[in-house]
Scaffold this motif. Structure first.
Motif, PDB file in Angstrom:
ATOM      1  N   ASP A   1       0.940  -1.204  -0.088  1.00 34.17           N
ATOM      2  CA  ASP A   1      -0.036  -0.101  -0.028  1.00 34.17           C
ATOM      3  C   ASP A   1       0.992   1.164   0.311  1.00 34.17           C
ATOM      4  O   ASP A   1       2.230   1.221   0.008  1.00 34.17           O
ATOM      5  CB  ASP A   1      -1.021  -0.076   1.222  1.00 34.17           C
ATOM      6  N   HIS A   2       0.158   2.312  -0.021  1.00 33.02           N
ATOM      7  CA  HIS A   2       1.004   3.634  -0.113  1.00 33.02           C
ATOM      8  C   HIS A   2       1.798   3.976   1.234  1.00 33.02           C
ATOM      9  O   HIS A   2       2.713   4.839   1.199  1.00 33.02           O
ATOM     10  CB  HIS A   2       0.023   4.882  -0.358  1.00 33.02           C
ATOM     11  N   PHE A   3       1.578   3.144   2.401  1.00 37.35           N
ATOM     12  CA  PHE A   3       2.118   3.275   3.393  1.00 37.35           C
ATOM     13  C   PHE A   3       3.706   2.265   3.455  1.00 37.35           C
ATOM     14  O   PHE A   3       4.297   2.334   4.523  1.00 37.35           O
ATOM     15  CB  PHE A   3       1.411   3.066   4.544  1.00 37.35           C
ATOM     16  N   GLY A   4       3.608   1.538   2.545  1.00 37.83           N
ATOM     17  CA  GLY A   4       4.773   0.347   2.310  1.00 37.83           C
ATOM     18  C   GLY A   4       4.385  -0.922   3.028  1.00 37.83           C
ATOM     19  O   GLY A   4       5.223  -1.909   3.147  1.00 37.83           O
ATOM     20  N   ASN A   5       3.237  -0.971   3.528  1.00 37.68           N
ATOM     21  CA  ASN A   5       2.676  -2.358   4.395  1.00 37.68           C
ATOM     22  C   ASN A   5       2.375  -3.471   3.121  1.00 37.68           C
ATOM     23  O   ASN A   5       1.809  -2.912   2.087  1.00 37.68           O
ATOM     24  CB  ASN A   5       1.342  -1.975   4.985  1.00 37.68           C
TER      25      ASN A   5
END
Length: 86
Positions: free
Chosen positions: A43-47
């Motif tokens: 995702d855009h958080f790097g998760n």
């Protein structure tokens, strides 16, 4: 989806054509059209999370209309859902 994008290189078109020809050969020799594979999503958080998809799902996700068309012609399951336990 190389062919569905507005800007694509000749190499990308050639790669897509080759992938379609390889898929046709595999299907002609009994490959299972709904064989699932996994891939990692970020995702855009790097998760990261792991997703399971059929070849048709992959073709749809990437906008690869020629491959999606081939898969439908080879009777890919249009109603596949991932089975979950719980």
């Amino acid at each position: 989806g190389y062919l569905s994008s507005a800007n694509f290189s000749t190499e990308q078109v050639d790669d897509n054509r080759l992938a379609i020809e390889m898929a046709k050969i595999l299907f002609d020799h009994g490959a299972y059209v709904d064989k699932c594979s996994t891939y990692v999503l970020k995702d855009h958080f790097g998760n990261e999370s792991v997703a399971v998809e059929t070849p048709l799902m992959s073709a749809a996700r990437t906008g690869n209309l020629p491959m999606a068309t081939l898969l439908v012609e080879k009777n890919a399951n249009l109603n596949y859902t991932e089975k979950t336990s719980g």
